[in-house]
Design a protein around this motif. Structure first.
Motif, mmCIF file in Angstrom:
data_model
loop_
_atom_site.group_PDB
_atom_site.id
_atom_site.type_symbol
_atom_site.label_atom_id
_atom_site.label_comp_id
_atom_site.label_asym_id
_atom_site.label_seq_id
_atom_site.Cartn_x
_atom_site.Cartn_y
_atom_site.Cartn_z
ATOM 1 N N GLU A 897 6.740 -22.067 21.048
ATOM 2 C CA GLU A 897 5.499 -22.156 20.291
ATOM 3 C C GLU A 897 4.554 -23.190 20.907
ATOM 4 O O GLU A 897 3.348 -22.960 21.030
ATOM 5 C CB GLU A 897 5.817 -22.534 18.842
ATOM 6 C CG GLU A 897 4.613 -22.544 17.930
ATOM 7 C CD GLU A 897 5.009 -22.807 16.479
ATOM 8 O OE1 GLU A 897 4.115 -22.795 15.636
ATOM 9 O OE2 GLU A 897 6.219 -23.020 16.219
ATOM 10 N N GLY A 898 5.115 -24.320 21.337
ATOM 11 C CA GLY A 898 4.287 -25.358 21.940
ATOM 12 C C GLY A 898 3.677 -24.916 23.259
ATOM 13 O O GLY A 898 2.515 -25.247 23.559
ATOM 14 N N ILE A 899 4.440 -24.185 24.051
ATOM 15 C CA ILE A 899 3.930 -23.709 25.343
ATOM 16 C C ILE A 899 2.762 -22.742 25.130
ATOM 17 O O ILE A 899 1.739 -22.829 25.812
ATOM 18 C CB ILE A 899 5.065 -23.011 26.126
ATOM 19 C CG1 ILE A 899 6.145 -24.019 26.506
ATOM 20 C CG2 ILE A 899 4.521 -22.339 27.377
ATOM 21 C CD1 ILE A 899 7.389 -23.389 27.098
ATOM 22 N N VAL A 900 2.917 -21.850 24.164
ATOM 23 C CA VAL A 900 1.845 -20.892 23.882
ATOM 24 C C VAL A 900 0.587 -21.604 23.414
ATOM 25 O O VAL A 900 -0.525 -21.309 23.872
ATOM 26 C CB VAL A 900 2.317 -19.855 22.838
ATOM 27 C CG1 VAL A 900 1.150 -18.981 22.387
ATOM 28 C CG2 VAL A 900 3.429 -18.999 23.401
ATOM 29 N N LYS A 901 0.736 -22.548 22.508
ATOM 30 C CA LYS A 901 -0.428 -23.280 21.985
ATOM 31 C C LYS A 901 -1.125 -24.068 23.094
ATOM 32 O O LYS A 901 -2.358 -24.124 23.135
ATOM 33 C CB LYS A 901 0.001 -24.211 20.858
ATOM 34 C CG LYS A 901 0.339 -23.482 19.562
ATOM 35 C CD LYS A 901 0.720 -24.456 18.465
ATOM 36 C CE LYS A 901 1.015 -23.712 17.158
ATOM 37 N NZ LYS A 901 1.422 -24.662 16.076
ATOM 38 N N HIS A 902 -0.334 -24.659 23.999
ATOM 39 C CA HIS A 902 -0.943 -25.430 25.085
ATOM 40 C C HIS A 902 -1.819 -24.540 25.959
ATOM 41 O O HIS A 902 -2.949 -24.902 26.312
ATOM 42 C CB HIS A 902 0.147 -26.101 25.932
ATOM 43 C CG HIS A 902 -0.404 -26.901 27.078
ATOM 44 N ND1 HIS A 902 -0.548 -26.378 28.345
ATOM 45 C CD2 HIS A 902 -0.885 -28.183 27.135
ATOM 46 C CE1 HIS A 902 -1.060 -27.296 29.149
ATOM 47 N NE2 HIS A 902 -1.283 -28.398 28.441
ATOM 48 N N PHE A 903 -1.313 -23.368 26.313
ATOM 49 C CA PHE A 903 -2.107 -22.459 27.140
ATOM 50 C C PHE A 903 -3.350 -21.981 26.392
ATOM 51 O O PHE A 903 -4.444 -21.931 26.958
ATOM 52 C CB PHE A 903 -1.268 -21.254 27.562
ATOM 53 C CG PHE A 903 -2.053 -20.194 28.282
ATOM 54 C CD1 PHE A 903 -2.488 -20.407 29.587
ATOM 55 C CD2 PHE A 903 -2.394 -19.001 27.654
ATOM 56 C CE1 PHE A 903 -3.229 -19.433 30.258
ATOM 57 C CE2 PHE A 903 -3.138 -18.034 28.318
ATOM 58 C CZ PHE A 903 -3.556 -18.255 29.621
ATOM 59 N N GLN A 904 -3.191 -21.638 25.122
ATOM 60 C CA GLN A 904 -4.316 -21.110 24.351
ATOM 61 C C GLN A 904 -5.399 -22.166 24.129
ATOM 62 O O GLN A 904 -6.582 -21.851 24.102
ATOM 63 C CB GLN A 904 -3.826 -20.596 22.993
ATOM 64 C CG GLN A 904 -3.009 -19.316 23.039
ATOM 65 C CD GLN A 904 -3.897 -18.098 23.161
ATOM 66 O OE1 GLN A 904 -4.244 -17.706 24.273
ATOM 67 N NE2 GLN A 904 -4.264 -17.516 22.034
ATOM 68 N N GLN A 905 -4.981 -23.428 23.968
ATOM 69 C CA GLN A 905 -5.916 -24.466 23.533
ATOM 70 C C GLN A 905 -6.377 -25.400 24.655
ATOM 71 O O GLN A 905 -7.204 -26.285 24.415
ATOM 72 C CB GLN A 905 -5.271 -25.294 22.411
ATOM 73 C CG GLN A 905 -4.935 -24.468 21.178
ATOM 74 C CD GLN A 905 -4.145 -25.231 20.134
ATOM 75 O OE1 GLN A 905 -3.916 -26.440 20.294
ATOM 76 N NE2 GLN A 905 -3.725 -24.536 19.072
ATOM 77 N N THR A 906 -5.849 -25.227 25.875
ATOM 78 C CA THR A 906 -6.195 -26.129 26.979
ATOM 79 C C THR A 906 -7.061 -25.399 27.995
ATOM 80 O O THR A 906 -6.564 -24.565 28.774
ATOM 81 C CB THR A 906 -4.924 -26.662 27.669
ATOM 82 O OG1 THR A 906 -4.058 -27.234 26.687
ATOM 83 C CG2 THR A 906 -5.271 -27.703 28.727
ATOM 84 N N PRO A 907 -8.362 -25.671 28.043
ATOM 85 C CA PRO A 907 -9.251 -24.947 28.961
ATOM 86 C C PRO A 907 -8.852 -25.107 30.433
ATOM 87 O O PRO A 907 -9.020 -24.182 31.222
ATOM 88 C CB PRO A 907 -10.625 -25.565 28.676
ATOM 89 C CG PRO A 907 -10.515 -26.113 27.280
ATOM 90 C CD PRO A 907 -9.103 -26.595 27.151
ATOM 91 N N SER A 908 -8.324 -26.248 30.803
ATOM 92 C CA SER A 908 -8.015 -26.482 32.218
ATOM 93 C C SER A 908 -6.752 -25.733 32.666
ATOM 94 O O SER A 908 -6.523 -25.603 33.871
ATOM 95 C CB SER A 908 -7.840 -27.984 32.470
ATOM 96 O OG SER A 908 -6.750 -28.485 31.699
ATOM 97 N N CYS A 909 -5.942 -25.285 31.712
ATOM 98 C CA CYS A 909 -4.735 -24.524 32.067
ATOM 99 C C CYS A 909 -5.129 -23.057 32.161
ATOM 100 O O CYS A 909 -5.205 -22.346 31.161
ATOM 101 C CB CYS A 909 -3.640 -24.735 31.021
ATOM 102 S SG CYS A 909 -2.099 -23.923 31.464
#
Length: 992
Positions: A897-909
């Protein structure tokens, strides 16, 4: 230009002719001769090979070999053979020559009389075959010293006035000028012989009586006759019409009309106005003329062809059906029917007497057939014939019955699925109602709800914290209709269409529709909402104040069904195994030694089973859309699950993963669930797996399967799903194999495909995103061909050679594990040599990064999918060396869940690397608008699931999909396998 010529020449014995086939070459208006064709074994074309065989048959060496065994040599045979032998040989040669000429004409082979040695064939001498028979006309004129006999052909053609030559007697074949012609059937070619030298043949008075009796009387009924100077009786008798059923060409049949006037019979095509016969009393000869009634014949023909629409040439089924349908009208007009066939067929209406009954969920169909002659038989006596597609069945009376075409449409499915409980009776479960001949047989109380029924008008539950779209409302109502009907169902909507929220709405409806209106219950819901609110702030908090819910359970043959009307349930007349529809797959009951976790009052819990990767999604969706429900997530280690076991019976929803369901089935099988939801239900598509066996042990009134891929690889996966949802629907596995898997795999257009589609259609709902979402963004697909690097190609060819050698070893080739391992190595090499621990660059990797470089630094996000986590590692290492930011999700990832949220919410990723196992289901990644499929998978459905992570509701941009295929590799073959699987799924599930 080279072509073939059939050459006709005299044999030199018994007035016979012989044939040879020769290659010829066109030279202006002539043909130069080439090689003769003297053997047929090397010829592939069936008709041409037959023509050569016919020619060889007519040659003298063959005739001697076949009939001259008693003679020392060929010359002695042709000189000394007796009349019987001669007649046999002549008859056989005549038949072979007439067939050869017709075949040559059909094949476009030139036909000539054989030229003299050294001469070429002239186009002007070519013979042309005309299959229309020429009519004979005989004219008799009485004279003072006898009778003059004149014979003409067709429209007064005098044989002597033309170049006429008789080739065969029976069947007749003769040449007139440059035409090869025949006489009507039954007339020998030798009839023309006397008239080849003179126009009129004189019969002296001394032999005329004998001549008429022995010769003319044999042919007079077959030819048109005129007379002058004889006594003539003109008769006009009442006629009758006769329809004769007889075989035609290519297995078809005709209904020929004949008009009978006393002793004279005329066909419709007969041009004669009268039939002339001779009456010889030993002293004088009288011509008897029987005249036709053309006006009456036209009336009959008009009736048959324009009013009753008689088939001209048709299969036997169509002919017998027409005769049966028009039996009364034909009798009213005095039209008789006859059969000139190898069997005598039943004509007339067959009455069907039903003696059917319902017993509980089971329908017993007994049909008695009453034939026109009073013979009675059970419909089941024709079961094998209908299943096997046999068209004709012999009755005890010795007559044959042609099974009507509509019987196959009405009864094929019923014959396949009906259980033979007793002679003459077929038994069906109500889930199989679509195979019954007519829905009129189904009692109203057991019919699936029709449009407009309460369930289809049901509003969403009050506690649902979401607004259902129109198509979602229909899906919700459709599932409720199956819950009401006591049948399981499969919701197969495209990814992103909200299968979860539709299912949660059904679960909420269950609790709200069975919940009492007591204040205590409302208080409990408020308390539950507060508790869940606390839990939402602290996800690790499970809570221990759950309230037990259960309903009364109606169990029949190990299948739990709801009883919404609370009406008494009839006891079954069948055993548990029989009632299950497939005894071998019957659901075992829980061990009696274990404590029963089920409660006997209040609500019962709902089970939701899903892949481990999406359990957290379900938990979030329940929090979001149905906060009033108490959800127990039955996952974790053994100690954690042991603590949660005491909470299960008190839960509203038991949420678990498939591995937990399989491992702890002993616990879960002791619960009685109101509803069981199986998300990504293809997870247990293998009917030999432990997971499938565990699912069979779950007790639930209403099973729901959620999957857009009910068949991933083969038909048996569909059977597996349906055996959970509606166990009696498709019968036992062996029957399903025999009736469907074998026949459909051989021919996708087989009629069994339509039967299977009709059976599963009521229990399967499929909507595509493009069909229901007007706002779904555009999607573009592109196939990217990648060339291997030189070193990569060398490694691939080396491995491919090893695989060829492996397959040449029979023992190794039959070892499935060894072969699959070899295939996997080739697939990995097609991606990159590094996947097989080899040095060298990959053409595919270079192509992928060329395209990623174009996107680098833009506001686009990219999903990169691969079946091989090692390939993702190669891509990730390259990104790391380039200093790019990325996320990666595989089956080994912990904080999914954390990995998905990081990708969705981090513009630089900008890049997300996802494995097939981890990303094929349950992810919402609408921040990405580019999808890279790095290697092809074995079925399109899996690829579509991956693409649906981005191309779904909530996506604001158009989505670009790239499929990377290595040219000249096994990946090209995988695409063909994908197409074949797609065709199977579409034929059965989607009817496109």
């Amino acid at each position: 230009m080279d072509s073939l010529a059939l050459l006709i020449s005299p044999l030199g014995f018994w007035n016979l002719y012989t044939l040879r086939l020769r290659h010829v070459h066109e030279e202006g208006e002539e043909y130069a001769g080439g090689d003769f064709i003297d053997k047929a074994t090397d010829i592939d074309d069936k008709e041409l090979r037959r023509l050569v065989e016919l020619c060889l048959w007519t040659q003298s060496d063959n005739l001697f070999a076949r009939a001259g065994r008693n003679f020392s040599n060929k010359k002695a045979f042709f000189e000394k053979a007796d009349k019987t032998t001669q007649r046999y040989v002549i008859s056989q040669v005549d038949q072979h020559i007439t067939e050869a000429v017709a075949t040559a004409s059909r094949l476009g082979v030139h036909i000539f009389f054989a030229p003299k040695p050294g001469e070429w064939l002239k186009q002007q001498d070519e013979l042309h075959f005309n299959a229309d028979p020429l009519k004979l006309h005989a004219a008799f004129t009485k004279t003072d010293d006898g009778i003059d006999y004149r014979l003409t052909l067709g429209q007064d053609i005098i044989p002597l006035a033309h170049r006429t030559q008789v080739l065969c007697n029976n069947p007749s074949l003769f040449v007139i000028d440059h035409s090869l012609r025949q006489l009507d059937e039954g007339l020998g070619g030798k009839l023309l012989t006397p008239f080849l030298k003179k126009e009129i043949y004189h019969i002296p008075a001394s032999i005329q009586a004998k001549y008429f009796r022995q010769f003319i009387l044999k042919i007079v009924k077959k030819i048109d006759i005129s007379s002058d100077g004889f006594d003539v009786d003109n008769l006009h008798p009442q006629g009758k019409a006769v329809l004769t059923l007889q075989a035609s060409i290519n297995g078809l049949y005709t209904l020929d009309t004949q008009f009978v006037y006393d002793t004279a019979t005329f066909s419709v095509s007969d041009r004669r106005e009268k039939s002339v016969t001779l009456h010889d009393d030993g002293k004088s000869v009288t011509f008897v003329c029987i005249w036709r009634n053309r006006e009456w014949e036209s009336t009959i023909t008009e009736l048959l062809d324009n009013e009753l629409h008689r088939p001209q040439t048709a299969p036997l089924q169509e002919m017998t059906a027409w005769l049966t349908a028009n039996e009364t009208v034909l009798a009213q007009h005095g039209i008789e029917t006859k059969q000139r066939t190898s069997h005598h067929y039943v004509i007339g209406e067959v009455k069907k007497l039903h003696n059917d009954r319902w017993t509980g969920d089971w329908f017993q169909m007994h049909v008695t057939l009453v034939f026109p002659d009073g013979t009675q038989m059970a419909l089941t006596d024709f079961r094998d014939a209908i299943i096997n597609g046999d068209r004709e069945v012999r009755l005890p009376s010795g007559n044959w019955f042609v099974i009507p075409d509509e019987w196959y449409a009405q009864y094929s499915a019923a014959m396949l699925f009906g259980l033979m409980k007793s002679r003459g009776t077929l038994t069906f479960h109500r889930s199989q109602q679509t195979v019954l001949p007519t829905e009129d047989l189904l009692p109203t109380t057991l019919k699936a709800p029709a449009t407009g029924d309460t369930e289809e008008k049901a509003l969403p539950p009050k506690g649902l914290k979401a607004t259902l779209r129109p198509y979602q409302l229909l899906g919700y109502q459709w599932m409720l209709s199956h819950q009401h009907g006591g049948t399981g169902c499969l919701l197969g909507d495209d990814m992103g269409l909200g299968k979860t929220v539709q299912t949660i709405a059904v679960i909420l409806h269950y609790f709200e529709s069975t919940d009492s209106a007591s204040t205590d219950d409302r208080s409990r819901e408020d308390a539950t909402a507060n508790a869940l609110s606390t839990q939402a702030e602290n996800p690790d908090h499970q809570g221990d104040d759950n309230i037990i819910r259960s309903d009364s359970v109606t169990r029949s043959n190990n299948i739990i069904r709801s009883n919404p009307t609370n009406t008494p349930v009839q006891m079954s007349l069948f055993s548990d195994e029989e009632m299950s529809g497939h005894a071998a797959q019957a659901i075992p009951s829980a061990a009696s030694s274990q404590p029963d976790l089920r409660q006997q009052s209040g609500h019962r819990p709902v089970l939701v089973a899903a892949p481990s990767s999406v359990v957290f999604n379900w938990h979030d969706e329940f929090r979001r859309f149905a906060p009033s429900l108490r959800v127990v997530e039955y996952t974790g280690n053994a100690r954690e699950r042991a603590v949660k076991q005491s909470q299960l019976a008190n839960a509203d929803v038991v949420l678990t993963s498939y591995p937990m369901l399989r491992n702890d089935i002993g616990v879960l099988s002791r619960l009685s669930f109101a509803i069981a939801v199986y998300d990504e239900a293809h997870a247990f598509r293998n009917n030999t797996s432990l997971l499938y066996q565990a699912v069979l042990k779950i007790h639930a009134d209403f099973p729901i399967a959620l999957t857009g891929t009910p068949m991933v690889n083969a038909l048996d996966e569909l059977w597996t799903l349906m055996s959970v949802l509606n166990p009696a629907l498709l019968g036992d596995y062996e029957t399903f194999q025999n009736n469907f898997i074998h026949s459909i795999n051989v021919n996708l257009q087989d009629e069994h495909t339509a039967i299977l589609r009709k059976l599963v259609a009521p229990y399967f709902l499929r909507r595509l995103r493009g069909d229901v979402l007007d706002s779904l963004p555009e999607r573009q697909d592109e196939q990217v061909w990648c060339d291997m690097t030189e070193a990569q190609a060398a490694l691939y060819e080396e491995e491919q050679s090893k695989m060829r050698n492996l397959l040449m070893d029979a023992e190794q080739a039959n070892n499935r594990i060894v072969v699959l391992a070899a295939i996997t190595r080739l697939r990995r090499l097609a991606c990159s040599p590094k996947l097989e621990h080899k040095e060298g660059d990959s053409g595919k990797v270079l192509e992928v990064f060329d395209r990623l470089e174009e996107l680098r630094g833009t506001d686009h996000k990219v999903l990169l999918f691969s079946e091989f986590t090692s390939f993702l590692d190669v891509i990730a290492e390259e990104m790391k060396q380039r200093g790019w930011s990325y996320d990666i999700l595989t089956g080994q990832s912990r904080d999914r869940e954390g990995i998905v949220k990081h990708f969705q919410q981090t513009p630089s990723c900008q890049f997300f690397l996802v494995s097939l196992k981890a990303g094929g289901e349950g992810l919402n990644l609408t921040e990405a608008d580019y999808v890279f499929l790095l290697d092809p998978w074995w079925n399109h459905a899996a690829e579509e699931q991956a693409i649906a992570r981005a191309h779904r509701s909530g996506q604001r941009r158009s989505v670009m999909v790239y499929r990377f295929i290595t040219r000249g590799s096994l990946e090209e073959q995988i695409q063909k396998v994908q197409d074949k699987k797609d065709d199977l799924v579409k034929a059965i599930m989607y009817n496109v």
